[in-house]
Scaffold this motif. Structure first.
Motif, PDB file in Angstrom:
ATOM      1  N   VAL A 104       9.009 -26.811   6.495  1.00  0.00           N
ATOM      2  CA  VAL A 104      10.146 -27.223   7.312  1.00  0.00           C
ATOM      3  C   VAL A 104      10.587 -28.602   6.830  1.00  0.00           C
ATOM      4  N   TYR A 105      11.872 -28.717   6.471  1.00  0.00           N
ATOM      5  CA  TYR A 105      12.426 -29.971   5.984  1.00  0.00           C
ATOM      6  C   TYR A 105      13.713 -30.290   6.728  1.00  0.00           C
ATOM      7  N   GLN A 106      13.945 -31.594   6.916  1.00  0.00           N
ATOM      8  CA  GLN A 106      15.251 -32.047   7.366  1.00  0.00           C
ATOM      9  C   GLN A 106      15.926 -32.681   6.151  1.00  0.00           C
ATOM     10  N   ILE A 107      17.185 -32.368   5.958  1.00  0.00           N
ATOM     11  CA  ILE A 107      17.942 -32.908   4.828  1.00  0.00           C
ATOM     12  C   ILE A 107      18.616 -34.197   5.284  1.00  0.00           C
ATOM     13  N   VAL A 108      18.235 -35.300   4.630  1.00  0.00           N
ATOM     14  CA  VAL A 108      18.682 -36.629   5.049  1.00  0.00           C
ATOM     15  C   VAL A 108      19.222 -37.415   3.859  1.00  0.00           C
ATOM     16  N   GLY A 109      19.695 -38.617   4.112  1.00  0.00           N
ATOM     17  CA  GLY A 109      20.194 -39.484   3.051  1.00  0.00           C
ATOM     18  C   GLY A 109      19.068 -40.045   2.197  1.00  0.00           C
ATOM     19  N   ARG A 116       6.433 -37.225   3.442  1.00  0.00           N
ATOM     20  CA  ARG A 116       5.304 -37.116   4.379  1.00  0.00           C
ATOM     21  C   ARG A 116       5.782 -36.755   5.783  1.00  0.00           C
ATOM     22  N   ALA A 117       7.021 -37.120   6.111  1.00  0.00           N
ATOM     23  CA  ALA A 117       7.603 -36.801   7.414  1.00  0.00           C
ATOM     24  C   ALA A 117       8.523 -35.585   7.321  1.00  0.00           C
ATOM     25  N   ASN A 118       8.471 -34.858   6.192  1.00  0.00           N
ATOM     26  CA  ASN A 118       9.284 -33.655   5.967  1.00  0.00           C
ATOM     27  C   ASN A 118      10.784 -33.941   5.992  1.00  0.00           C
ATOM     28  N   ARG A 119      11.171 -35.128   5.520  1.00  0.00           N
ATOM     29  CA  ARG A 119      12.593 -35.461   5.373  1.00  0.00           C
ATOM     30  C   ARG A 119      12.868 -35.584   3.880  1.00  0.00           C
ATOM     31  N   ILE A 120      13.711 -34.678   3.354  1.00  0.00           N
ATOM     32  CA  ILE A 120      14.023 -34.703   1.924  1.00  0.00           C
ATOM     33  C   ILE A 120      15.453 -35.187   1.699  1.00  0.00           C
ATOM     34  N   SER A 121      15.629 -35.842   0.574  1.00  0.00           N
ATOM     35  CA  SER A 121      16.929 -36.403   0.217  1.00  0.00           C
ATOM     36  C   SER A 121      17.941 -35.299  -0.077  1.00  0.00           C
ATOM     37  N   VAL A 122      19.161 -35.530   0.356  1.00  0.00           N
ATOM     38  CA  VAL A 122      20.249 -34.590   0.111  1.00  0.00           C
ATOM     39  C   VAL A 122      20.480 -34.411  -1.396  1.00  0.00           C
ATOM     40  N   SER A 123      20.048 -35.376  -2.192  1.00  0.00           N
ATOM     41  CA  SER A 123      20.243 -35.265  -3.638  1.00  0.00           C
ATOM     42  C   SER A 123      19.044 -34.645  -4.363  1.00  0.00           C
TER      43      SER A 123
END
Length: 158
Positions: A104-109, A116-123
């Protein structure tokens, strides 16, 4: 300078970091420099050198955060109506078709990405492959470990 996309939560985290740097870290390093100066000869004073180096880092980070926040385009995923498609700010559950592992990932800036917090860069390659797709779609991602296939299981905007 172009707009820098940030989620509302990411902008809040960056603003909190900026506030901490200005109100806690900066005064602390100024005091450390003053104490090191009071010890006399600055040419062989390791504490002074370390405090000056720390000050340079803090000032650089403050400048970076202020620049980012002044150019931020804040996007609140909860207010999005993307009709089930993966967009910036969306949280996506995917399944690796090779291993069966679910992620599970959130797509962020770029500034707020944290694997580690499952936030991946939009790029990132994974996010670029997911953008515009919907639940049930299969995407291919060319990663350093080779070609990977993922099936999108769910998309949410929380």
């Amino acid at each position: 300078m172009s707009a820098i996309p940030l989620t509302a939560r990411g902008a809040e985290r960056l603003q909190a970091e900026l506030q901490r740097l200005k109100t806690v870290e900066r005064p602390d390093v100024i005091n450390a420099i003053a104490e090191a100066r009071a010890q006399g000869d600055l040419s062989e004073n390791a504490e002074y050198d370390a405090a000056r180096e720390r000050q340079g880092f803090i000032e650089g980070r403050i400048k970076e955060l202020e620049g980012t926040l002044s150019n931020a385009q804040i996007i609140d995923p909860a207010e999005l109506d993307a009709d089930g498609q993966v967009v910036f700010g969306a949280t996506v559950e995917i399944e690796d078709l090779g291993s069966g592992e679910r992620l599970v990932y959130q797509i962020v800036g770029d500034m707020e990405a944290d694997i580690r917090a499952n936030r991946i860069s939009v790029s990132s390659p994974v996010a670029r492959a997911l953008i515009g797709k919907s639940a049930g779609d299969v995407v291919e991602v060319r990663a350093p470990a080779g070609l990977r296939e993922y099936e999108i299981r769910a998309v949410s905007y929380a």
